[in-house]
Motif scaffolding. Structure first.
Motif, mmCIF file in Angstrom:
data_model
loop_
_atom_site.group_PDB
_atom_site.id
_atom_site.type_symbol
_atom_site.label_atom_id
_atom_site.label_comp_id
_atom_site.label_asym_id
_atom_site.label_seq_id
_atom_site.Cartn_x
_atom_site.Cartn_y
_atom_site.Cartn_z
ATOM 1 N N ASP A 29 42.734 41.343 62.032
ATOM 2 C CA ASP A 29 42.554 42.483 61.562
ATOM 3 C C ASP A 29 43.463 42.844 60.412
ATOM 4 N N LYS A 30 44.799 42.486 60.523
ATOM 5 C CA LYS A 30 45.765 42.609 59.324
ATOM 6 C C LYS A 30 45.372 41.827 58.184
ATOM 7 N N HIS A 31 45.004 40.629 58.354
ATOM 8 C CA HIS A 31 44.726 39.444 57.127
ATOM 9 C C HIS A 31 43.259 40.183 56.608
ATOM 10 N N TRP A 32 42.381 40.692 57.506
ATOM 11 C CA TRP A 32 41.198 40.998 57.024
ATOM 12 C C TRP A 32 41.469 42.133 55.946
ATOM 13 N N GLN A 33 42.070 43.055 56.415
ATOM 14 C CA GLN A 33 42.654 44.122 55.396
ATOM 15 C C GLN A 33 43.458 43.883 54.336
ATOM 16 N N GLU A 34 44.168 42.922 54.482
ATOM 17 C CA GLU A 34 44.879 42.514 53.379
ATOM 18 C C GLU A 34 43.936 41.752 52.355
ATOM 19 N N LEU A 35 42.971 41.106 52.942
ATOM 20 C CA LEU A 35 41.880 40.302 52.109
ATOM 21 C C LEU A 35 41.242 41.404 51.215
ATOM 22 N N GLN A 36 40.641 42.575 52.058
ATOM 23 C CA GLN A 36 40.028 43.651 51.277
ATOM 24 C C GLN A 36 40.698 44.288 50.286
ATOM 25 N N ALA A 37 42.124 44.393 50.429
ATOM 26 C CA ALA A 37 42.969 44.930 49.471
ATOM 27 C C ALA A 37 43.152 43.999 48.279
ATOM 28 N N LEU A 38 43.220 42.597 48.225
ATOM 29 C CA LEU A 38 43.037 41.817 47.582
ATOM 30 C C LEU A 38 41.666 41.924 46.548
ATOM 31 N N LYS A 39 40.877 41.862 47.125
ATOM 32 C CA LYS A 39 39.419 41.814 46.596
ATOM 33 C C LYS A 39 39.137 43.230 45.841
ATOM 34 N N ASN A 40 39.861 44.231 46.161
ATOM 35 C CA ASN A 40 39.845 45.379 45.653
ATOM 36 C C ASN A 40 40.763 45.493 44.099
ATOM 37 N N ALA A 41 41.908 44.893 44.356
ATOM 38 C CA ALA A 41 42.782 44.498 43.307
ATOM 39 C C ALA A 41 42.116 43.583 42.184
ATOM 40 N N HIS A 42 41.647 42.572 42.723
ATOM 41 C CA HIS A 42 40.954 41.388 41.955
ATOM 42 C C HIS A 42 39.785 42.354 40.936
ATOM 43 N N GLY A 43 39.183 43.123 41.784
ATOM 44 C CA GLY A 43 38.062 43.600 40.910
ATOM 45 C C GLY A 43 38.339 44.510 40.013
ATOM 46 N N LYS A 44 39.496 45.433 40.235
ATOM 47 C CA LYS A 44 40.265 46.247 39.262
ATOM 48 C C LYS A 44 40.816 45.529 37.967
ATOM 49 N N HIS A 45 41.139 44.128 38.272
ATOM 50 C CA HIS A 45 42.012 43.445 37.279
ATOM 51 C C HIS A 45 40.606 42.849 36.408
ATOM 52 N N ALA A 46 39.695 42.605 37.066
ATOM 53 C CA ALA A 46 38.575 41.904 36.142
ATOM 54 C C ALA A 46 37.802 43.044 35.652
ATOM 55 N N ASP A 47 37.556 44.205 36.056
ATOM 56 C CA ASP A 47 37.077 45.173 35.044
ATOM 57 C C ASP A 47 38.118 45.704 34.014
ATOM 58 N N ALA A 48 39.331 45.560 34.228
ATOM 59 C CA ALA A 48 40.296 45.989 33.010
ATOM 60 C C ALA A 48 40.141 44.790 32.096
ATOM 61 N N LEU A 49 40.159 43.637 32.552
ATOM 62 C CA LEU A 49 40.047 42.576 31.537
ATOM 63 C C LEU A 49 38.810 42.521 30.564
ATOM 64 N N ASN A 50 37.926 43.029 31.261
ATOM 65 C CA ASN A 50 36.542 43.008 30.408
ATOM 66 C C ASN A 50 36.372 44.141 29.546
ATOM 67 N N LYS A 51 37.242 45.371 29.932
ATOM 68 C CA LYS A 51 36.969 46.239 29.034
ATOM 69 C C LYS A 51 38.350 45.745 27.722
ATOM 70 N N ASN A 52 39.156 45.092 28.240
ATOM 71 C CA ASN A 52 40.087 44.876 26.823
ATOM 72 C C ASN A 52 39.607 43.897 26.018
ATOM 73 N N ALA A 53 38.506 42.934 26.660
ATOM 74 C CA ALA A 53 37.947 41.844 25.932
ATOM 75 C C ALA A 53 36.880 42.751 24.860
ATOM 76 N N LYS A 54 36.163 43.586 25.596
ATOM 77 C CA LYS A 54 35.372 44.289 24.675
ATOM 78 C C LYS A 54 36.155 45.130 23.476
ATOM 79 N N ASP A 55 37.074 45.710 23.826
ATOM 80 C CA ASP A 55 37.939 46.415 22.634
ATOM 81 C C ASP A 55 38.494 45.404 21.667
ATOM 82 N N ALA A 56 38.908 44.334 22.074
ATOM 83 C CA ALA A 56 39.464 43.246 21.209
ATOM 84 C C ALA A 56 37.991 42.924 20.287
ATOM 85 N N ALA A 57 37.101 42.688 21.003
ATOM 86 C CA ALA A 57 36.108 42.193 20.134
ATOM 87 C C ALA A 57 35.623 43.164 18.954
ATOM 88 N N GLN A 58 35.551 44.328 19.549
ATOM 89 C CA GLN A 58 35.227 45.583 18.465
ATOM 90 C C GLN A 58 36.180 45.698 17.496
#
Length: 125
Positions: A29-58
């Motif tokens: 259970d603990k590992h599953w929760q940590e895995l979910q937290a990592l997935k959420n953090a990864h998603g946030k980082h991916a979104d931020a990276l995409n936004k920064n890439a768009k800003d840089a392209a503009q």
């Protein structure tokens, strides 16, 4: 009596199995929760990276290339140099004109001597 004493101090196999399942379950259970937290953090980082890439392209789209910027600077310097060259030639021409005018004028002493000599001629003849 020895066997009975050991059994009272040791948990039953069922108790031991329950304990192990609980530990494994808690750990899973603990590992599953940590895995979910990592997935959420990864998603946030991916979104931020995409936004920064768009800003840089503009931002890059608004800037000229290095070649374009260099051409602009060269044209600007060339235009400025041409303008300064024309102004310098105009000043040289004006200065030459003034020098000619000044050289055609006689000094006050020369003019006075000329007048005196003409007056002498007028009165001696």
């Amino acid at each position: 009596e020895g066997l009975k004493g050991l059994q009272t101090h040791h948990a039953t196999t069922e108790q031991r199995l329950d304990f192990l399942e609980q530990q494994v379950g808690d750990s899973a259970d603990k590992h599953w929760q940590e895995l979910q937290a990592l997935k959420n953090a990864h998603g946030k980082h991916a979104d931020a990276l995409n936004k920064n890439a768009k800003d840089a392209a503009q931002a890059l789209a608004h800037h000229g290339s290095v070649g374009e910027r260099l051409t602009y600077l060269e044209r600007l310097c060339g235009d400025s140099a041409d303008l300064h060259s024309r102004e310098l030639e105009a000043m040289k021409t004006t200065t030459a004109t003034y020098i000619k005018e000044l050289s055609s004028h006689r000094s006050t002493t020369d003019r006075l001597e000329l007048l005196e000599s003409r007056l002498k001629q007028c009165f001696t003849t």
